[in-house]
Design an enzyme around this catalytic site. Structure first.
Site: not given
Length: 323
Positions: A144, A195
């Site tokens: 991610s 992230h």
């Protein structure tokens, strides 16, 4: 990046269904290969998750740098894999067709390692600022972070549009930041710093020096003859692309301004586009009889007739990238 335990394979079944709905023939090769690598390493991991996740403690203190290579391509469970790969599927289709397969592979490789390095840097900085060792032992795994970097890049190439984040319309300019906060609030087990590291890497590419550094490295490798027999490297970068949303494309071709002017001479021999077209017309006219006798396609993937105009040739030349 995630921290849950592996459970069932329902996510794998849904991912397979999604891929077949899109159609394997419609997925560019590098995107499909990266998807396959993630699925393979989920089914047959290179090492247990505790030995593939990346943290300041494991990578920097214990000098286990191999985790930078392993952590992006391992996932905690099938749902972690499913959501990451579905997101990557749409981003990969758009970006690979715009940038070309070779550059996209290069991009994925750099982003995978650099996201991990930025993650370590931010966690080490938080450890010092907050005087809290828990930041150094926090271990992250998953694709991610790379996805956030690709999201920044995709939004950079499609400015002014709207992205729906959890059903909320958000300008592409701020979509990455809104998604960062919403995911952190709704899924506490995810890695906020992982992230954030992806967003920072994406900004280094779109607004910082990363793109120029990557180009210089690619030029250096090419000038030393390591890819002297491969013309597809720069010919695929910045040649044509698609505009659209995550559900399809408008079919409009356009030149990518970031690459099309920098490396033209590396595969055109110094000729301008008009000179290339004129040379292609002359070659086709001179070889027209042989082509008809063989009843096969001409060298460049489209047919040329004596009556074809320059604009018609240009259209045919661009159209071949859609095949």
């Amino acid at each position: 990046m995630h921290s849950r335990q592996r459970r069932s394979h329902l996510g794998l079944l849904l991912l397979a269904s999604q891929l077949f709905q899109v159609g394997l023939d419609n997925i560019p090769p590098i995107t499909l290969a990266v998807l396959g690598l993630n699925v393979y390493l989920f089914l047959f991991p290179a090492a247990p998750l505790l030995k593939t996740c990346v943290s300041v403690q494991q990578a920097y203190w214990f000098r286990d740098w191999s985790r930078l290579l392993l952590s992006p391509f391992h996932h905690v469970d099938d749902w972690h894999l499913y959501f990451n790969m579905v997101s990557f599927l749409w981003k990969g289709i758009k970006l690979e067709r715009r940038l070309g397969g070779a550059w996209f592979l290069y991009l994925i490789s750099v982003f995978s390692v650099l996201t991990g390095l930025v993650y370590l840097l931010v966690e080490a900085l938080l450890t010092e600022l907050m005087d809290d060792q828990s930041y150094s032992v926090a271990c992250a795994v998953g694709f991610s972070g790379v996805l956030f970097a690709l999201k920044v890049l995709n939004n950079h190439y499609h400015p002014g549009g709207v992205t729906y984040v959890m059903g909320l319309p958000v300008s592409n300019r701020y979509a990455s930041w809104v998604e960062l906060v919403l995911i952190h609030l709704t899924a506490p087990g995810t890695s906020f710093v992982g992230h954030l590291a992806g967003i920072l890497v994406g900004l280094l590419y779109t607004s910082g020096p990363l793109k120029s550094i990557m180009k210089r490295c690619a030029d250096f490798v090419k000038s030393n003859g390591y890819s002297s027999h491969r013309d597809t490297y720069y010919s695929s970068v910045g040649t044509s692309g698609y505009r659209g949303n995550s559900e399809g494309y408008s079919g409009n071709f356009h030149y990518a301004p970031d690459y099309s002017t920098d490396h033209t001479a590396s595969y055109t021999g110094g000729l301008t586009e008009e000179q290339q077209l004129e040379a292609a017309i002359r070659n086709s006219l001179n070889d027209g009889g042989q082509t008809r006798e063989r009843a096969g396609p001409p060298p460049y993937g489209f047919s040329l007739s004596q009556e074809g105009s320059v604009e018609d040739i240009r259209w045919r030349r661009l159209r071949r990238f859609d095949s």
